[in-house]
Design a protein around this motif. Structure first.
Motif, PDB file in Angstrom:
ATOM      1  N   TRP A  40       0.918  -1.060  -0.087  1.00 35.72           N
ATOM      2  CA  TRP A  40       0.009   0.010  -0.049  1.00 35.72           C
ATOM      3  C   TRP A  40       1.225   1.131  -0.500  1.00 35.72           C
ATOM      4  CZ3 TRP A  40      -5.299  -0.387  -0.594  1.00 35.72           C
ATOM      5  CH2 TRP A  40      -5.530  -0.897   0.276  1.00 35.72           C
ATOM      6  N   ASP A 287      -5.833  -3.400  10.620  1.00 37.58           N
ATOM      7  CA  ASP A 287      -5.814  -2.968   9.590  1.00 37.58           C
ATOM      8  C   ASP A 287      -7.077  -1.814   9.282  1.00 37.58           C
ATOM      9  OD1 ASP A 287      -6.378  -5.476   9.097  1.00 37.58           O
ATOM     10  OD2 ASP A 287      -8.867  -5.864   8.604  1.00 37.58           O
ATOM     11  N   VAL A 288      -6.877  -0.802   8.624  1.00 38.14           N
ATOM     12  CA  VAL A 288      -6.867   0.599   8.726  1.00 38.14           C
ATOM     13  C   VAL A 288      -7.884   1.356   7.271  1.00 38.14           C
ATOM     14  CG1 VAL A 288      -5.970   2.986   7.729  1.00 38.14           C
ATOM     15  CG2 VAL A 288      -4.727   1.097   9.586  1.00 38.14           C
ATOM     16  N   GLU A 289      -8.767   1.717   7.652  1.00 44.13           N
ATOM     17  CA  GLU A 289      -9.960   2.050   6.517  1.00 44.13           C
ATOM     18  C   GLU A 289      -9.575   3.275   6.429  1.00 44.13           C
ATOM     19  OE1 GLU A 289     -12.774   1.109   5.406  1.00 44.13           O
ATOM     20  OE2 GLU A 289     -13.254  -0.927   6.246  1.00 44.13           O
ATOM     21  N   ARG A 293     -10.757   2.460   1.304  1.00 41.78           N
ATOM     22  CA  ARG A 293     -10.451   1.034   2.029  1.00 41.78           C
ATOM     23  C   ARG A 293     -10.084   0.915   2.527  1.00 41.78           C
ATOM     24  NH1 ARG A 293      -7.714   1.528  -3.511  1.00 41.78           N
ATOM     25  NH2 ARG A 293      -7.158  -0.709  -3.510  1.00 41.78           N
ATOM     26  N   ARG A 294     -10.313  -0.647   2.427  1.00 45.52           N
ATOM     27  CA  ARG A 294      -9.038  -0.927   3.808  1.00 45.52           C
ATOM     28  C   ARG A 294      -7.689  -2.177   3.780  1.00 45.52           C
ATOM     29  NH1 ARG A 294     -11.507  -3.975   8.582  1.00 45.52           N
ATOM     30  NH2 ARG A 294     -13.519  -2.967   8.107  1.00 45.52           N
ATOM     31  N   GLN A 296      -4.446  -3.936   5.104  1.00 41.34           N
ATOM     32  CA  GLN A 296      -4.834  -4.822   5.821  1.00 41.34           C
ATOM     33  C   GLN A 296      -3.559  -4.916   6.645  1.00 41.34           C
ATOM     34  OE1 GLN A 296      -5.248  -4.989   2.142  1.00 41.34           O
ATOM     35  NE2 GLN A 296      -7.010  -5.681   2.122  1.00 41.34           N
TER      36      GLN A 296
END
Length: 392
Positions: A40, A287-289, A293-294, A296
């Motif tokens: 990411w 996990d971060v929103e 988007r998520r 992981q």
């Protein structure tokens, strides 16, 4: 993501012009996922600023590079999290104080003049090879007490470790050998110093303690390793990047020539505008929103500092190099628990180098056709930069 924004640091796009891609990421994919390499990336200033303060979520335990390491690097504070990172940083900081850095200015100026003296009468030289690649290593070596005879050897090992073959993200054989040689060198050097301590940084690292605890030998190796790699390479590229922009912006170069105090402004702006450190890796611990988007837990994440420093949400006219820009908090030296320990030293070296260069060379031209970029996924700068000028 339906609108394909492709960001692939392994393709060395970063060494051409990454900034248009950075803008597309900020606008269209601020939480970007690269499926090919499974990482990411964040590109907006505020997201990066918050991530650098949140070590609990964005962990350094996986190191700051996206690619796998050589396997030979000793433990380094940039690849640790608190509380151990905080403890080691406190110990190291006591030997890396603003006072110690300020005391280096006469030596930095002496070394700068030493390297410029044989060059100013030639009318041309390679700014990177003949000057910018030599000064930071000599300054670091002075701090560490490394003999002058060993400095080129250490620089060669460090360069080999950072180099990547185009299209191949793995550390090459020469890089692994360079890392191994650096560790062996400092292991031998530290053993010798224990019986003959001096007034240098390595001796200080051997003796200083905090709350009754000293650094282990491995931790001393790690900090020496970090100084040689990060302290040398990033400053070398910073010097080249700022000289190129002053060549391209003659009006601003004239300001630096007329008023040497403006050299500090030029250094600060290049760290924002075209920093040698373009990105840092982290590992997500949960996990971060974000931006729909998520992301992981367990995935690598890139903090695209170069993108954040051009974010129009924070900086006016961000794609313009402007030493008259009002002071703003760029991301170049980081924030939070991992804010750059060497920021004061980099600023000192950059300022003094520009002051001394423009005192003796006013009319240089950079031969842009002859420039060569380094091959590295997170360091942006040049390995060669020919310049020409009227000989003094």
């Amino acid at each position: 993501m339906t609108n394909e924004v492709v960001y692939n640091p392994f393709a060395y796009e970063i060494h051409e012009d990454p900034y248009p891609t950075y803008k597309r990421l900020r606008d269209e994919a601020p939480a970007y996922y690269n499926a090919q390499h499974d990482f990411w990336a964040l590109s907006r200033y505020q997201d990066l600023y918050e991530a650098m303060h949140d070590w609990q979520t964005y962990s350094n335990l996986g190191g700051v590079a996206l690619e796998k390491g050589s396997g030979m690097a000793p433990p380094m504070i940039i690849a640790m999290d608190p509380p151990r990172q905080t403890k080691l940083r406190k110990i190291i900081s006591s030997a890396f104080t603003p006072r110690r850095i300020a005391m280096l200015e006469p030596k930095v100026r002496e070394l700068t003049r030493k390297y410029l003296a044989p060059l100013v009468h030639r009318g041309e030289f390679d700014f990177i090879q003949d000057f910018a690649a030599r000064l930071p290593m000599d300054v670091i070596s002075t701090m560490m007490g490394v003999p002058e005879a060993d400095q080129d050897m250490l620089r060669g090992w460090a360069d080999a470790l950072l180099h990547r073959e185009e299209g191949n993200p793995e550390v090459p054989k020469e890089g692994i050998e360079g890392a191994t040689n650096l560790v062996r060198y400092f292991a031998t050097d530290i053993r010798k110093r224990r019986g003959n301590l001096g007034d240098d940084l390595i001796s200080a690292l051997i003796t200083i303690e905090s709350d009754g605890e000293k650094l282990s030998d491995d931790e001393i190796y790690g900090f020496c390793f970090l100084l040689v790699i990060a302290g040398n390479e990033t400053t070398t590229k910073m010097l080249g990047n700022v000289l190129l922009q002053l060549h391209r912006h003659r009006d601003q170069r004239d300001q630096v020539v007329a008023d040497p105090r403006r050299a500090a402004d030029a250094v600060e702006e290049i760290v924002r505008f075209d920093n040698s450190t373009q990105m840092l890796a982290r590992v997500l611990t949960r996990d971060v929103e974000m931006h729909g988007r998520r992301m992981q837990a367990g995935k690598k994440l890139l903090l695209l500092l170069g993108a954040g420093n051009r974010d129009e949400r924070v900086f006016d006219n961000p794609d313009k190099f402007d030493i008259n820009r009002k002071p703003q908090q760029h991301l170049g030296f980081g924030f939070g628990t991992h804010v750059c320990l060497g920021a004061a030293l980099a600023r000192l070296e950059g300022r003094v180098a520009l002051e001394e260069i423009h005192a003796v060379i006013h009319d240089y031209e950079v031969d842009e056709a002859g420039m060569e970029r380094v091959h590295s996924t997170n360091v942006r700068g040049y390995s060669r930069m020919p310049i020409r000028f009227r000989a003094g």
